[in-house]
Design an enzyme around this catalytic site. Structure first.
Site, PDB file in Angstrom:
ATOM      1  CB  CYS A 142       3.557 -41.878 -37.358  1.00  0.00           C
ATOM      2  SG  CYS A 142       4.914 -43.009 -36.939  1.00  0.00           S
ATOM      3  CE  LYS A 163       8.206 -50.050 -33.317  1.00  0.00           C
ATOM      4  NZ  LYS A 163       7.093 -50.301 -32.349  1.00  0.00           N
ATOM      5  CB  SER A 192       6.634 -45.174 -31.870  1.00  0.00           C
ATOM      6  OG  SER A 192       6.425 -46.579 -31.781  1.00  0.00           O
ATOM      7  CG  HIS A 235       3.188 -41.172 -32.559  1.00  0.00           C
ATOM      8  ND1 HIS A 235       1.956 -41.345 -33.169  1.00  0.00           N
ATOM      9  CD2 HIS A 235       4.014 -42.098 -33.104  1.00  0.00           C
ATOM     10  CE1 HIS A 235       2.033 -42.348 -34.045  1.00  0.00           C
ATOM     11  NE2 HIS A 235       3.263 -42.810 -34.031  1.00  0.00           N
ATOM     12  CD  GLU A 237      -0.272 -38.757 -31.606  1.00  0.00           C
ATOM     13  OE1 GLU A 237      -0.200 -39.911 -32.093  1.00  0.00           O
ATOM     14  OE2 GLU A 237       0.382 -37.789 -32.045  1.00  0.00           O
ATOM     15  NE  ARG A 249       2.735 -53.182 -30.045  1.00  0.00           N
ATOM     16  CZ  ARG A 249       2.660 -52.037 -30.729  1.00  0.00           C
ATOM     17  NH1 ARG A 249       1.503 -51.398 -30.820  1.00  0.00           N
ATOM     18  NH2 ARG A 249       3.739 -51.536 -31.303  1.00  0.00           N
TER      19      ARG A 249
END
Length: 308
Positions: A142, A163, A192, A235, A237, A249
């Protein structure tokens, strides 16, 4: 892992023609085996969560892997207890004298920050340059992928206004290459990031091979011909709820984020999201460990880089 079969078996030539790694018995009898040494530079805020996610993927292989966690310095973390960092992490300067089979540099929540304003930018540049000669294969994730493209190829930072968050469909290219062996023609992967990864720019300004691309979100997976540097712009993972936690968040920080794409069932954020990328993520890391690290690294790591 390679398949070990008799030298004269007819299947040897067939499998090799399909780019499947075959180890003849004559070679296997003299093969030295040792654990792989993999270094992880964890730049994510929730370090315990990230290290767990990465180690889960690294464990999905018969290979024995010794993992070392590092940080750029001993600066305090807002999201990870100091006791955890002091016990399990080393500063990079304490490990840079060693050679490593594999190296993973994570993303970081720095998508809107200019590179030169990142407090550890000079250290990051040093680490990327160090990795060229001291690591068999480095995996950039990323933000680290975008930052490394700037360090190695001089690509300027390009960002989306909003985003790119959600689960995006990607097309696989060059499917005979070991890095994407076993990939479906199209697969899902979580993103992300604000960063842009334009395939035309990467093709024109780097020597990288592009292995996966999204029509909506750009390049997802690229690597040098020798796989010494591998770039993943998402991502794989992530847990099923990581994008949700980031969405909440950002809401709490007043950023007015858009709902992650193709993530919540029926686009209803009150419903539990389902992970649709686990098999792809496990396969990608297994391929990287096996073909880019294990099959390429010297048995004696002190020999790494001596011919460069």
């Amino acid at each position: 892992m390679p398949i070990r079969i008799p030298d004269a078996l007819p299947a040897v030539d067939v499998l090799r023609s399909e780019n499947i790694f075959v180890m003849p018995e004559s070679k296997a009898m003299h093969q030295d085996i040792r654990p792989l040494k993999v270094l992880i530079l964890n730049l994510m805020p929730k370090k315990i969560e990230t290290e767990t996610q990465l180690m889960r993927l690294l464990s999905n292989t018969p290979l024995q892997v010794d993992v070392e966690l590092v940080r750029v310095d001993a600066r305090a973390s807002k999201n990870t207890p100091k006791e955890h960092l002091d016990e399990f992490y080393q500063d990079f300067d304490r490990v840079k004298s060693q050679k490593w089979d594999g190296f993973i540099i994570t993303g970081a929540p720095l998508g809107t920050v200019p590179f030169e304003d990142v407090y550890y930018w000079d250290k990051f540049v040093e680490i990327v340059e160090w990795s060229k000669h001291n690591v068999t294969s480095t995996l950039f994730l990323c933000w680290a992928a975008q930052a490394a493209l700037n360090v190695i190829y001089g690509l300027k930072k390009q960002s989306h206004e909003q985003k790119h968050s959600g689960v995006f469909e990607h097309q696989t290219f060059n499917q005979q290459h070991p890095l994407v062996r076993g990939f479906d023609d199209f697969f899902q992967a979580p993103l992300s990031r604000y960063a842009k990864f334009c395939p035309e720019q990467i093709a024109a300004q780097t020597d990288l091979n592009i292995f996966a691309n999204s029509a909506e979100a750009g390049v997802y997976l690229a690597a040098t011909t020798d796989c010494r540097q591998v770039y993943i712009t998402g991502h794989p993972e992530y847990d099923f709820d990581t994008l949700h936690d980031e969405y909440v968040r950002d809401q709490n920080e007043g950023l007015a984020p858009k709902l992650p794409i193709n993530y919540y069932p029926n686009d209803d954020e009150t419903q539990t999201p389902r992970a649709s990328w686990r098999s792809h993520g496990n396969l990608l890391y297994s391929n990287w460990l096996n073909y880019c690290v294990y099959q390429q690294t010297p048995y004696d790591l002190d020999q790494l880089g001596r011919t460069e």
